[in-house]
Design a protein around this motif. Structure first.
Motif, PDB file in Angstrom:
ATOM      1  N   GLU A  96       0.820  -1.208   0.000  1.00 15.38           N
ATOM      2  CA  GLU A  96       0.000   0.000   0.000  1.00 15.38           C
ATOM      3  C   GLU A  96       0.854   1.257   0.000  1.00 15.38           C
ATOM      4  N   ARG A  97       1.914   1.266   0.794  1.00 12.92           N
ATOM      5  CA  ARG A  97       2.747   2.463   0.897  1.00 12.92           C
ATOM      6  C   ARG A  97       3.549   2.720  -0.363  1.00 12.92           C
ATOM      7  N   LEU A  98       4.047   1.636  -0.984  1.00 15.41           N
ATOM      8  CA  LEU A  98       4.888   1.808  -2.170  1.00 15.41           C
ATOM      9  C   LEU A  98       4.088   1.898  -3.459  1.00 15.41           C
ATOM     10  N   ASP A  99       2.777   1.682  -3.373  1.00 17.39           N
ATOM     11  CA  ASP A  99       1.924   1.772  -4.559  1.00 17.39           C
ATOM     12  C   ASP A  99       2.466   0.896  -5.684  1.00 17.39           C
ATOM     13  N   LEU A 100       2.620  -0.410  -5.390  1.00 20.85           N
ATOM     14  CA  LEU A 100       3.215  -1.332  -6.357  1.00 20.85           C
ATOM     15  C   LEU A 100       2.350  -1.451  -7.600  1.00 20.85           C
ATOM     16  N   GLY A 101       3.018  -1.830  -8.682  1.00 15.13           N
ATOM     17  CA  GLY A 101       2.310  -2.025  -9.936  1.00 15.13           C
ATOM     18  C   GLY A 101       1.554  -3.334  -9.950  1.00 15.13           C
ATOM     19  N   GLU A 102       0.803  -3.539 -11.083  1.00 17.30           N
ATOM     20  CA  GLU A 102      -0.059  -4.705 -11.164  1.00 17.30           C
ATOM     21  C   GLU A 102       0.732  -6.006 -11.111  1.00 17.30           C
ATOM     22  N   GLY A 103       1.866  -6.044 -11.809  1.00 13.86           N
ATOM     23  CA  GLY A 103       2.660  -7.273 -11.833  1.00 13.86           C
ATOM     24  C   GLY A 103       3.189  -7.639 -10.465  1.00 13.86           C
ATOM     25  N   ASP A 104       3.683  -6.640  -9.742  1.00 15.08           N
ATOM     26  CA  ASP A 104       4.216  -6.922  -8.404  1.00 15.08           C
ATOM     27  C   ASP A 104       3.096  -7.289  -7.433  1.00 15.08           C
ATOM     28  N   LEU A 105       1.943  -6.651  -7.604  1.00 17.14           N
ATOM     29  CA  LEU A 105       0.823  -7.014  -6.741  1.00 17.14           C
ATOM     30  C   LEU A 105       0.392  -8.449  -6.976  1.00 17.14           C
ATOM     31  N   ASN A 106       0.434  -8.883  -8.237  1.00 20.83           N
ATOM     32  CA  ASN A 106       0.086 -10.268  -8.531  1.00 20.83           C
ATOM     33  C   ASN A 106       1.053 -11.239  -7.865  1.00 20.83           C
ATOM     34  N   LYS A 107       2.341 -10.864  -7.851  1.00 21.52           N
ATOM     35  CA  LYS A 107       3.325 -11.726  -7.182  1.00 21.52           C
ATOM     36  C   LYS A 107       2.984 -11.874  -5.699  1.00 21.52           C
ATOM     37  N   VAL A 108       2.639 -10.746  -5.078  1.00 18.29           N
ATOM     38  CA  VAL A 108       2.300 -10.784  -3.657  1.00 18.29           C
ATOM     39  C   VAL A 108       1.039 -11.616  -3.425  1.00 18.29           C
ATOM     40  N   ALA A 109       0.027 -11.398  -4.249  1.00 19.83           N
ATOM     41  CA  ALA A 109      -1.221 -12.128  -4.069  1.00 19.83           C
ATOM     42  C   ALA A 109      -1.028 -13.616  -4.281  1.00 19.83           C
ATOM     43  N   ASP A 110      -0.259 -13.996  -5.333  1.00 20.52           N
ATOM     44  CA  ASP A 110      -0.038 -15.417  -5.578  1.00 20.52           C
ATOM     45  C   ASP A 110       0.712 -16.082  -4.430  1.00 20.52           C
ATOM     46  N   ALA A 111       1.638 -15.342  -3.805  1.00 20.12           N
ATOM     47  CA  ALA A 111       2.399 -15.922  -2.694  1.00 20.12           C
ATOM     48  C   ALA A 111       1.561 -16.046  -1.425  1.00 20.12           C
ATOM     49  N   CYS A 112       0.623 -15.115  -1.236  1.00 22.14           N
ATOM     50  CA  CYS A 112      -0.129 -15.095   0.029  1.00 22.14           C
ATOM     51  C   CYS A 112      -1.432 -15.865  -0.037  1.00 22.14           C
ATOM     52  N   VAL A 113      -1.929 -16.145  -1.257  1.00 23.70           N
ATOM     53  CA  VAL A 113      -3.231 -16.770  -1.357  1.00 23.70           C
ATOM     54  C   VAL A 113      -3.234 -18.167  -0.740  1.00 23.70           C
ATOM     55  N   ILE A 114      -2.091 -18.839  -0.739  1.00 24.95           N
ATOM     56  CA  ILE A 114      -2.011 -20.180  -0.159  1.00 24.95           C
ATOM     57  C   ILE A 114      -2.337 -20.150   1.334  1.00 24.95           C
ATOM     58  N   TYR A 115      -2.059 -19.016   1.996  1.00 27.46           N
ATOM     59  CA  TYR A 115      -2.227 -18.926   3.444  1.00 27.46           C
ATOM     60  C   TYR A 115      -3.670 -18.608   3.839  1.00 27.46           C
ATOM     61  N   LEU A 116      -4.541 -18.470   2.833  1.00 28.08           N
ATOM     62  CA  LEU A 116      -5.967 -18.338   3.155  1.00 28.08           C
ATOM     63  C   LEU A 116      -6.623 -19.685   3.396  1.00 28.08           C
ATOM     64  N   SER A 117      -5.868 -20.753   3.187  1.00 28.94           N
ATOM     65  CA  SER A 117      -6.398 -22.096   3.392  1.00 28.94           C
ATOM     66  C   SER A 117      -6.619 -22.362   4.878  1.00 28.94           C
ATOM     67  N   ALA A 118      -7.686 -23.084   5.187  1.00 22.96           N
ATOM     68  CA  ALA A 118      -7.988 -23.423   6.583  1.00 22.96           C
ATOM     69  C   ALA A 118      -6.977 -24.393   7.169  1.00 22.96           C
ATOM     70  N   LYS A 119      -6.110 -24.966   6.339  1.00 21.27           N
ATOM     71  CA  LYS A 119      -5.103 -25.904   6.831  1.00 21.27           C
ATOM     72  C   LYS A 119      -3.928 -25.179   7.495  1.00 21.27           C
ATOM     73  N   GLN A 120      -3.790 -23.904   7.217  1.00 21.16           N
ATOM     74  CA  GLN A 120      -2.680 -23.140   7.777  1.00 21.16           C
ATOM     75  C   GLN A 120      -2.965 -22.781   9.244  1.00 21.16           C
ATOM     76  N   PRO A 121      -1.911 -22.526  10.034  1.00 24.53           N
ATOM     77  CA  PRO A 121      -2.130 -22.046  11.403  1.00 24.53           C
ATOM     78  C   PRO A 121      -2.971 -20.777  11.419  1.00 24.53           C
ATOM     79  N   MET A 122      -3.756 -20.604  12.468  1.00 29.30           N
ATOM     80  CA  MET A 122      -4.720 -19.512  12.515  1.00 29.30           C
ATOM     81  C   MET A 122      -4.051 -18.146  12.409  1.00 29.30           C
ATOM     82  N   LYS A 123      -2.901 -17.968  13.065  1.00 29.78           N
ATOM     83  CA  LYS A 123      -2.221 -16.667  13.014  1.00 29.78           C
ATOM     84  C   LYS A 123      -1.754 -16.346  11.608  1.00 29.78           C
ATOM     85  N   LEU A 124      -1.310 -17.365  10.853  1.00 31.21           N
ATOM     86  CA  LEU A 124      -0.894 -17.121   9.473  1.00 31.21           C
ATOM     87  C   LEU A 124      -2.102 -16.790   8.603  1.00 31.21           C
ATOM     88  N   GLN A 125      -3.248 -17.409   8.857  1.00 27.66           N
ATOM     89  CA  GLN A 125      -4.461 -17.061   8.114  1.00 27.66           C
ATOM     90  C   GLN A 125      -4.845 -15.597   8.364  1.00 27.66           C
TER      91      GLN A 125
END
Length: 1094
Positions: free
Chosen positions: A1000-1029
């Motif tokens: 949010e602070r660096l106002d990343l571009g679309e490509g970099d935002l996609n990298k972040v989203a792809d890396a973090c989307v796995i942690y939305l799984s209910a199998k992950q520890p609650m704090k990581l979710q």
């Protein structure tokens, strides 16, 4: 029922009943008589007393066997008559006494007759009532030599009942009746006070019974505890009152050497006792044996009231029989002082009251025999104390030390006669040294070092407010009970209060210097001696005692203080110095890799243990305790001297500050507590006030010692403590010293960097606290983000209406310049030209518009420190690297309002920081990432640096962070609950928590935002520890602010909760790939985020 007030009326009613009873002695007739007696007034009964008593006495005297029930009824009726009338004739009193006693006579046995318990109780109550009914002096005429046989029989009868009966009621009644017979009744008007002659006559009479009474009562007192405490209390009371009456010194002084011949029969005369000197000595010796038995039994009685009565026994016998029972003085005094620290507060209070009375009346001090006995007892106890300490349990040690304390209280100023004896003093001192020996085998004292030091230094006031026993409990070798240590402190305080302080300090100073083994104990004794000499926490029983003068006390404290802070006693080895080893090796064994290593492991590998315990652990523990005891002593000295401690502050404060910055947690806590003690004693409001008022000489000492750092390696700690406990007023004084510190760091960066890094951290933490940014960085960030969001959300129409051609031109110029900065195509010369391209507005009143204003002192210091941090970020010691990252964080805080100074330094620090983020130990990665987060907020402070940080972050850091998250996700998904304690989990959590704000602070571009989203989307799984979710959800909440459409689409691709129906048949159906089944592990988190997005 009518009451017959006149004798005539009463006689008319009672005459037939009395005649009938005289003719026929039955229970019914006796009960009929007693019923009629209840209707007669006391006055009429007194007139008809002998007439009524005649049939009752006649029944008792009738020869032949009688039923027990009849005798019991007669005795009860007779008791009723006596309770309502007075016996005014001596002959009647003696006859009734004999007749009642004969009811329990057994012709074949010296023991009481084997009759019912009811009859025994009735006879006992009858005798007691008879003695109470004796009128005036009739009672005294009863006690004449001729009554000895009958009185002796009654006393023997009552003692037998008290000793042998099983009924507790009979035992208590017998003892109370015995008290009445021996003139010990508790009634207020019975008996009347006796003059000297009457006391002597009764003493001579009762002396015949003393052997039997004392031995029988001793058997009762020392009997089974189950018989009840009230029986023991009554027996003790009769014992000491009887002995105190017969053996009273005041009576015995008036006894003539020649016995007068009594006018009685020969057999009765043989029963009489002449209380001359030989008899007194023999009887005293025998009583001593009984008293010892009583004391041994009663002093450990479980009921506190029995022990309280023992105190009364001691007081009575020592006050009344100090000459006749001189051999018993030792056991009696021992019993008294042994109960001084009784578990019962009532017993303690009474003991102290008696001791106070003894001191006021000089019962012991004024009695040469008692003083000699006490001195000998004290010497004997000190001699046996080391032996007792070895085999007694804690309760035994507590009793022994209570005895020692009581002896000292009783002796008071006379204790000097004991201390002046070399043998006595050596015995006592060696005993105290041995008992106070500490157990220094606990490794936790050495272990508790770096882990808690930050918390302590962050809030020194909290730790300073804690009393000693909350900081660390002392463990002694020979005992575990805290009450024993309290007793030992009181013993030393009394020695300091009553004893010759110069003599004691000199003696224990020899022991302090004699051996390292004695040093800690001697220091504890010094501290308590001074506390006692000042009269603090000392109960003075001898009010006229002259205390040590303030001048003498200050001289003694000065000599002890000089010994404490000397080089060989203050700078002891408390840890193994290892700045070039240790931490890195231990951390590498933990199994965690840096972010660039690919896969992490969730396995926890313990730190390597030492192959064998270090032989210096005990010695280091011993040194730590010695320093702590000496620090505690300085605090006690301050309390003892009060305002006079100002004179010693110049020599005491600097060493205390050194220890307040020590690495060992225990030393640091005790030193901080000592600072608080000094503040309270000298009138300072707080440690800050203390340091500020004495900062001039402290700064001077630091400056001088920095020039000889090899001789004074602890100098940086003093400055660190000063900075942690002061305010902005200290900065002008320490500015030059800070430059000396930085110069010394440049010289010894490879050897003593660890000690200086702590100073730098304290310095920057202080600057950040003293000079906070008035603009509040967080508010600036949010404001900038809101402005950017508003610009992005405006449509073309808005831009056309509000944006001018000059604004567009300036925007393009700024963009080109930021692009050059991001690419590194910039020099100082170009920078200067760019600055000149936009001429600033010049104040007309400014006479030197081209001269930059001088930087504030704190900004210049922060810049100098940050320069060193950039170089030290690559230090080979992990501990130093971690600390430097914290210092760098604080540098950014201080410099955030001076972007022209901060941005070049941030540009230079970036490569080293990136290296810490990517190729360092996981601990350093975790710390560096937190610092990196803070560096990103520079983007909101100046638009010139935004593209630089954005491009560098996206190029150098983001790919590795994203790759680390993707690689570690499968491991955390199948890990157990223990995984949350691993360093890998903490690193994952820190990255997830920080990525959202960064995007949010660096106002990343679309490509970099996609990298972040792809890396973090796995942690939305209910199998992950609650704090990581939760952390992953926070990332997407920030992404929604930057690009809500893409975020909405990505979430629906994971799980699509609704089917989208086209608004017109000509439009195609939109089908998203998100599974709609309930087995989808992303359901809960996706639904939560979609609700937030709406």
């Amino acid at each position: 029922m009518a009451v017959f007030d006149t004798p005539e009326e009463a006689f008319g009613v009672l005459r037939p009943v009395c005649v009938q009873l005289t003719k026929t002695q039955t229970v019914e007739n006796v009960e009929h008589l007693q019923t009629q007696l209840q209707a007669v007034s006391d006055t009429a009964l007194q007139e008809l007393q002998q007439y009524i008593l005649f049939p009752l006495r006649f029944t008792l005297k009738t020869p032949g066997p009688k039923r027990e029930r009849l005798i019991q009824s007669v005795v009860e009726c007779l008791t009723f008559v006596l309770s309502s009338t007075c016996v005014k004739e001596q002959e009647l009193l003696q006859e009734l006494f004999s007749e009642l006693s004969a009811c329990l006579y057994s012709p074949n046995s010296p023991k009481p007759a084997a009759v019912s318990e009811e009859l025994k109780l009735a006879v006992i109550q009858g005798l007691s009532t008879l003695m109470h009914s004796a009128y005036g002096d009739i009672l005294l005429t009863f006690y004449e030599p001729s009554i000895l046989p009958r009185l002796g029989f009654a006393v023997s009868l009552l003692l037998g009942l008290a000793e042998q009966e099983k009924s507790r009621q009979i035992k208590i009644a017998a003892l109370k009746c015995l008290q009445v017979l021996l003139f010990q009744c508790d009634c207020q008007d019975h008996p009347r006070p006796l003059d000297e002659l009457e006391q002597k006559q009764l003493g001579d009479l009762f002396a015949s019974f003393l052997p039997g009474i004392s031995t029988a009562l001793t058997r009762v007192i020392t009997g089974d505890f189950k018989q009840g405490h009230s029986i023991v209390i009554s027996s003790l009371k009769i014992f000491y009152k009887t002995v105190g009456f017969i053996m009273a010194d005041e009576q015995l002084r008036r006894i003539s050497k020649v016995q007068a011949k009594p006018a009685v029969e020969h057999k009765v005369a043989e029963l009489m006792v002449h209380r001359e000197a030989d008899w007194v000595k023999n009887t005293g010796d025998k009583l001593t044996i009984l008293i010892k038995k009583i004391i041994e039994s009663v002093s450990v009685h479980p009921h506190w009231k029995v022990r309280l009565e023992l105190v009364e026994l001691v007081e009575a016998l020592l006050l009344k029989c100090s000459q006749s029972l001189v051999e018993s003085a030792g056991p009696l005094l021992k019993a008294l002082v042994g109960l001084v620290n009784d578990e019962s507060p009532e017993v303690q209070a009474q003991c102290n009251k008696v001791l106070k009375y003894f001191a006021d009346q000089k019962v012991v001090v004024g009695n040469r025999a008692f003083a000699d006995i006490l001195s000998e007892s004290l010497h004997s106890l000190a001699t046996s104390l080391p032996r007792l300490v070895n085999y007694q349990d804690d309760q035994g040690k507590f009793c022994t030390l209570s005895l020692l304390l009581g002896y000292l209280k009783l002796l008071g100023p006379k204790v000097n006669f004991v201390l002046n004896s070399v043998a006595h003093l050596q015995r006592l001192s060696k005993a105290l040294i041995q008992v106070l020996e500490l157990d220094v085998a606990d490794i936790k004292i050495v272990e508790e070092r770096h882990w808690n030091s930050d918390d302590l230094s962050a809030s020194p006031k909290t730790s300073a407010a804690q009393p000693w026993n909350q900081i660390q409990r002392r463990y002694f070798r020979f005992f575990t009970d805290e009450r024993i240590f309290l007793l030992l402190r009181q013993v030393c305080q009394l020695l300091g209060y009553y004893g010759n302080l110069y003599l004691l300090v000199d003696h224990f100073m020899e022991l302090y210097r004699e051996s390292v083994v004695y040093r800690k104990q001697a220091a504890m004794i010094f501290n308590e001696l001074v506390t006692g000499a000042a009269g603090l926490e000392v109960e003075d029983l001898h009010e006229k005692h002259n205390k040590t003068s303030p001048e003498e006390l200050r001289e003694i404290v000065t000599s002890i203080l000089e010994e404490y802070i000397s080089q060989e006693n203050w700078y002891l080895v408390t840890c193994i110095e290892a700045e070039e080893m240790g931490e890195e090796l231990m951390m590498k064994q933990s199994g965690l890799q840096a972010i660039t290593s690919g896969a992490h492991t969730s396995q926890i590998t313990s730190f390597p243990a030492f192959s064998k315990p270090s032989p210096t652990i005990c010695s280091m523990n011993s040194n730590i305790w010695q320093i702590c005891i000496q620090l505690e002593g300085i605090g006690q000295f301050a309390f003892a001297l009060g305002k006079d401690f100002h004179l010693l502050l110049m020599s005491a404060l600097y060493p205390v500050l050194e220890k307040a910055g020590d690495q060992t947690l225990l030393i640091r806590q005790v030193a901080t507590s000592t600072m608080m003690d000094i503040c309270h004693a000298c009138g300072y409001d707080s440690p800050r006030h203390l340091i500020n008022q004495n900062s001039d000489y402290l700064v001077n000492g630091i400056s001088l010692n920095l020039r000889h750092l090899a001789l004074h390696p602890h100098t940086p700690k003093v400055l660190e403590v000063m900075l942690r406990n002061s305010d902005a007023s200290l900065l002008p004084l320490v500015a030059d010293v800070v430059q000396d510190v930085l110069a010394t760091l440049d010289q010894f960066y490879d050897k003593r960097a660890a000690s200086f890094v702590g100073v730098l951290h304290a310095l920057l933490a202080a600057l950040a606290q003293w000079f906070p940014d008035k603009g509040h960085l967080g508010q600036l960030q949010e404001q900038s983000l809101r402005e950017e969001g508003s610009h992005l959300s405006r449509g073309p129409a808005t831009l056309e209406n509000s944006t001018t051609a000059e604004d567009i031109e300036q925007f393009l110029l700024n963009y080109l310049k930021e692009k050059d900065v991001a690419d590194g195509n910039i020099s100082d010369f170009d920078n200067g030209d760019e600055e000149q391209s936009v001429p600033p507005k010049v104040d007309e009143n400014d006479t030197h518009p081209d001269v930059e204003p001088a930087l504030p002192v704190q900004i210049q210091i922060a810049m100098d420190v940050m320069e060193r941090c950039i170089h030290l970020l690559s230090d080979k010691n992990l501990k130093i690297r971690l600390k430097i990252l914290d210092v760098l964080d604080l540098c950014v805080v201080v410099l955030q309002s001076h972007k022209n100074q901060l941005l070049p330094l941030a540009h230079r620090a970036w490569p080293s920081l990136v290296h810490r983020l990517t190729n360092d130990d996981p601990l350093a990665v975790l710390r560096a990432f937190k610092v990196g987060l803070f560096l990103q907020v520079l983007r909101t402070l100046g638009g010139k640096c935004g593209d630089f940080l954005r491009s560098r972050f996206c190029k150098d850091v983001l790919p590795k962070l994203a790759g680390s998250l993707v690689t570690q996700a499968p491991i955390s998904a199948r890990a157990g609950p223990v995984y949350s304690h691993t360093l890998a989990f903490k690193l994952q959590l820190a990255v997830l928590q920080g990525l959202g704000p960064l995007c949010e602070r660096l106002d990343l571009g679309e490509g970099d935002l996609n990298k972040v989203a792809d890396a973090c989307v796995i942690y939305l799984s209910a199998k992950q520890p609650m704090k990581l979710q939760e952390a992953a959800r926070s990332v997407f909440l920030h992404l929604m602010k930057v690009d809500p459409d893409s975020t909405w689409f990505l979430l629906n691709e994971l799980y699509c909760p609704v089917q989208f129906t086209p608004p017109h048949p000509s439009l195609h159906h939109v089908r998203l790939q998100g599974a709609t089944g309930q087995q989808n592990p992303y359901v809960a988190n996706v639904l939560h985020l979609l609700r937030e997005l709406q």
